[in-house]
Design a protein around this motif. Structure first.
Motif, PDB file in Angstrom:
ATOM      1  N   ALA A   8       0.837  -1.202   0.000  1.00 20.01           N
ATOM      2  CA  ALA A   8       0.000   0.000   0.000  1.00 20.01           C
ATOM      3  C   ALA A   8       0.868   1.246   0.000  1.00 20.01           C
ATOM      4  N   TYR A   9       0.679   2.074  -0.989  1.00 18.18           N
ATOM      5  CA  TYR A   9       1.402   3.332  -1.061  1.00 18.18           C
ATOM      6  C   TYR A   9       0.385   4.443  -1.302  1.00 18.18           C
ATOM      7  N   GLU A  11      -2.607   4.873   0.067  1.00 20.05           N
ATOM      8  CA  GLU A  11      -3.901   4.244  -0.187  1.00 20.05           C
ATOM      9  C   GLU A  11      -4.851   4.454   0.987  1.00 20.05           C
ATOM     10  N   ASP A  40       4.264   1.162   2.182  1.00 17.24           N
ATOM     11  CA  ASP A  40       5.503   1.457   1.473  1.00 17.24           C
ATOM     12  C   ASP A  40       5.849   2.949   1.573  1.00 17.24           C
ATOM     13  N   ASN A  68       9.750   5.020   1.074  1.00 17.87           N
ATOM     14  CA  ASN A  68       9.208   4.313  -0.073  1.00 17.87           C
ATOM     15  C   ASN A  68      10.300   3.468  -0.736  1.00 17.87           C
ATOM     16  N   GLY A  70       9.337   0.936  -3.001  1.00 16.55           N
ATOM     17  CA  GLY A  70       8.765   0.376  -4.231  1.00 16.55           C
ATOM     18  C   GLY A  70       7.966  -0.890  -3.982  1.00 16.55           C
ATOM     19  N   ALA A  74       7.995  -4.141  -1.238  1.00 17.56           N
ATOM     20  CA  ALA A  74       6.853  -4.352  -0.349  1.00 17.56           C
ATOM     21  C   ALA A  74       6.363  -5.792  -0.446  1.00 17.56           C
ATOM     22  N   ASP A  91      -3.105  -6.198  -5.179  1.00 18.97           N
ATOM     23  CA  ASP A  91      -3.096  -4.745  -4.985  1.00 18.97           C
ATOM     24  C   ASP A  91      -4.144  -4.377  -3.958  1.00 18.97           C
ATOM     25  N   CYS A  92      -3.853  -3.341  -3.173  1.00 23.37           N
ATOM     26  CA  CYS A  92      -4.855  -3.011  -2.160  1.00 23.37           C
ATOM     27  C   CYS A  92      -5.846  -1.973  -2.675  1.00 23.37           C
ATOM     28  N   ASP A  93      -5.810  -1.670  -3.985  1.00 22.18           N
ATOM     29  CA  ASP A  93      -6.831  -0.757  -4.518  1.00 22.18           C
ATOM     30  C   ASP A  93      -8.041  -1.520  -5.051  1.00 22.18           C
ATOM     31  N   GLN A  95      -8.265  -3.454  -7.443  1.00 19.65           N
ATOM     32  CA  GLN A  95      -8.327  -3.653  -8.895  1.00 19.65           C
ATOM     33  C   GLN A  95      -8.196  -5.135  -9.224  1.00 19.65           C
ATOM     34  N   GLU A 200      -5.356   7.354  -6.946  1.00 18.87           N
ATOM     35  CA  GLU A 200      -4.940   7.295  -8.345  1.00 18.87           C
ATOM     36  C   GLU A 200      -3.768   6.349  -8.540  1.00 18.87           C
ATOM     37  N   SER A 201      -3.568   5.957  -9.785  1.00 20.23           N
ATOM     38  CA  SER A 201      -2.457   5.061 -10.104  1.00 20.23           C
ATOM     39  C   SER A 201      -1.141   5.754  -9.791  1.00 20.23           C
ATOM     40  N   LYS A 202      -0.188   4.966  -9.256  1.00 18.96           N
ATOM     41  CA  LYS A 202       1.099   5.541  -8.863  1.00 18.96           C
ATOM     42  C   LYS A 202       2.093   5.560 -10.006  1.00 18.96           C
ATOM     43  N   TRP A 203       1.673   5.114 -11.161  1.00 14.20           N
ATOM     44  CA  TRP A 203       2.630   4.968 -12.251  1.00 14.20           C
ATOM     45  C   TRP A 203       2.529   6.112 -13.225  1.00 14.20           C
TER      46      TRP A 203
HETATM   47  N1  UDP Z   1       2.397   0.483  -4.640  1.00 17.60           N
HETATM   48  C1  UDP Z   1       3.405   0.340  -3.677  1.00 17.60           C
HETATM   49  N2  UDP Z   1       4.530   1.103  -3.788  1.00 17.60           N
HETATM   50  C2  UDP Z   1       4.722   1.991  -4.814  1.00 17.60           C
HETATM   51  C3  UDP Z   1       3.699   2.098  -5.793  1.00 17.60           C
HETATM   52  C4  UDP Z   1       2.554   1.320  -5.670  1.00 17.60           C
HETATM   53  O1  UDP Z   1       3.284  -0.435  -2.741  1.00 17.60           O
HETATM   54  O2  UDP Z   1       5.758   2.652  -4.843  1.00 17.60           O
HETATM   55  C5  UDP Z   1       1.160  -0.359  -4.526  1.00 17.60           C
HETATM   56  C6  UDP Z   1      -0.141   0.420  -4.548  1.00 17.60           C
HETATM   57  O3  UDP Z   1      -0.501   0.882  -3.271  1.00 17.60           O
HETATM   58  C7  UDP Z   1      -1.125  -0.626  -5.061  1.00 17.60           C
HETATM   59  C8  UDP Z   1      -0.267  -1.447  -6.004  1.00 17.60           C
HETATM   60  O4  UDP Z   1       1.090  -1.202  -5.635  1.00 17.60           O
HETATM   61  O5  UDP Z   1      -1.620  -1.466  -4.038  1.00 17.60           O
HETATM   62  C9  UDP Z   1      -0.512  -1.107  -7.450  1.00 17.60           C
HETATM   63  O6  UDP Z   1      -0.350   0.279  -7.659  1.00 17.60           O
HETATM   64  P1  UDP Z   1      -1.272   1.114  -8.628  1.00 17.60           P
HETATM   65  O7  UDP Z   1      -2.706   0.786  -8.399  1.00 17.60           O
HETATM   66  O8  UDP Z   1      -0.877   2.529  -8.496  1.00 17.60           O
HETATM   67  O9  UDP Z   1      -0.802   0.554 -10.040  1.00 17.60           O
HETATM   68  P2  UDP Z   1      -1.732   0.167 -11.284  1.00 17.60           P
HETATM   69  O10 UDP Z   1      -2.893  -0.604 -10.749  1.00 17.60           O
HETATM   70  O11 UDP Z   1      -2.133   1.465 -11.887  1.00 17.60           O
HETATM   71  O12 UDP Z   1      -0.825  -0.638 -12.137  1.00 17.60           O
END
Ligand code: UDP
Ligand code: MG
Length: 315
Positions: A8-9, A11, A40, A68, A70, A74, A91-93, A95, A200-203
């Motif tokens: 979780a970053y 979140e 994270d 952090n 990454g 984590a 993922d904790c979002d 998704q 939001e997405s972290k990427w």
């Molecule tokens: N996350 C993390 N560290 C980071 C970036 C992301 O632990 O530096 C986690 C984030 O909390 C989430 C998962 O990785 O649970 C996926 O991230 P995100 O949803 O932003 O990516 P996407 O789904 O857009 O690929």
């Protein structure tokens, strides 16, 4: 017991909800579980939310990174702290649909040791994101020689596979590819990527590029072979042009061809520099690995730890 690892970053809005939804589903299915949130180095109230979730539910545990490190780090921290007979990463979002977790668990019960979540669809993404992710996966597939285009970090691993991953000394581990590299009896489960509800997405595109380069370098030496190929190609050109120049010299037309000289210097110069860059990148990676710094540092832990947990900070 099933350990679910949730990196979780930033979140804060999703932690509580994720804990509720996932524990709800697992309890309904009578699966013994623990949820490990790895914070994270979030800059928002994620850690407070994890604490709150842990107070509400004794199956919830939390690890706090000192900064952090990454998502890959984590994941490895979660795996190192997990006490389960099998560990899932998601993922904790939300998704990654929690329902699929049950499906994965049932496959594990049937004796599969690695259950890979495979994306049926990629969910809503911007065109640029889609294009850059597409390029990344094409490169990855070429480098790793495993089809990565639909791979995800949503996986369930048996204790054996987890221990195999944890025993790898490399700092720059790429979880997604390593899980298939280790082999074991593997099953795949398809899932639809859900839309992100909050946050939001972290990427960013730039972070994706960095991620791609690091992971390709950590998994493949192919870029260095490109250097050899380029060198061979330039050498062949040199032979042809050398013969031509000699013929011209002996037939008395040697002054012409200044453009060729300039072009050759430019081309060879740039190839040499790019090659040095690639080699330099690998040397930098070797340097990083040799230093052997820990993948992550944990500054706090909450929740009841299982028996299997060792009191090690860096793994
Ligand atoms: N996350 C993390 N560290 C980071 C970036 C992301 O632990 O530096 C986690 C984030 O909390 C989430 C998962 O990785 O649970 C996926 O991230 P995100 O949803 O932003 O990516 P996407 O789904 O857009 O690929
Ligand atoms: Mg996401």
């Amino acid at each position: 017991m099933l350990s679910v690892i949730l990196p979780a970053y930033n979140e804060e809005k999703m932690v509580g909800k994720a804990a509720e939804v996932i524990s709800g589903i697992l309890e309904q299915e009578h699966i013994e579980y623990e949820l490990i949130f790895v914070n994270d180095g979030s800059r928002d109230r994620t850690w407070e939310e994890i604490k709150k979730a842990a107070e509400k539910n004794i199956h919830v545990r939390g690890l706090l990174f000192s900064r952090n490190f990454g998502k890959e780090s984590a994941i490895f921290a979660g795996l190192a702290g997990a006490a389960g007979d099998c560990c899932a990463v998601m993922d904790c979002d939300l998704q990654h649909p929690p329902k699929t977790l049950v499906e994965m668990y049932r496959l594990w019960e049937q004796g599969y040791e690695v259950v890979e979540g495979v994306k049926k669809s990629r969910g809503e993404e911007s065109a640029l994101h889609k294009a850059s992710a597409g390029l990344f996966y094409r490169l990855m597939t070429m480098a790793v020689k495993i089809d990565m285009s639909r791979a995800s970090d949503y996986k369930l691993l048996d204790r054996k596979a987890v221990d195999a991953l944890l025993a790898m000394p490399e700092r720059n581990a790429f979880f997604r590819a390593l899980s298939s590299w280790i082999g074991y009896r593997t099953a795949t489960v398809e899932f639809d990527v859900q839309e992100r509800e909050e946050g939001e997405s972290k990427w960013s595109t730039w972070s994706l590029v960095k991620y791609a380069v690091t992971n390709i370098a950590s998994f493949s030496a192919a870029p260095m072979q490109l250097v050899t190929i380029a060198g061979t190609f330039v050498f062949l050109m040199a032979v042809v042009l050398g013969i031509q120049s000699l013929v011209r010299y002996f037939s008395g037309h040697a002054v012409e061809g200044f453009t060729t000289v300039i072009l050759l210097i430019l081309i060879i110069g740039s190839i040499v520099m790019i090659s040095l860059g690639i080699i330099g990148y690998y040397i930098a990676k070797i340097y990083e690995e040799v230093k052997g710094r820990p993948r992550y540092l944990i500054s706090a832990k909450i929740g009841k730890e299982g028996k299997r947990v060792e009191e090690k900070q860096d793994v």
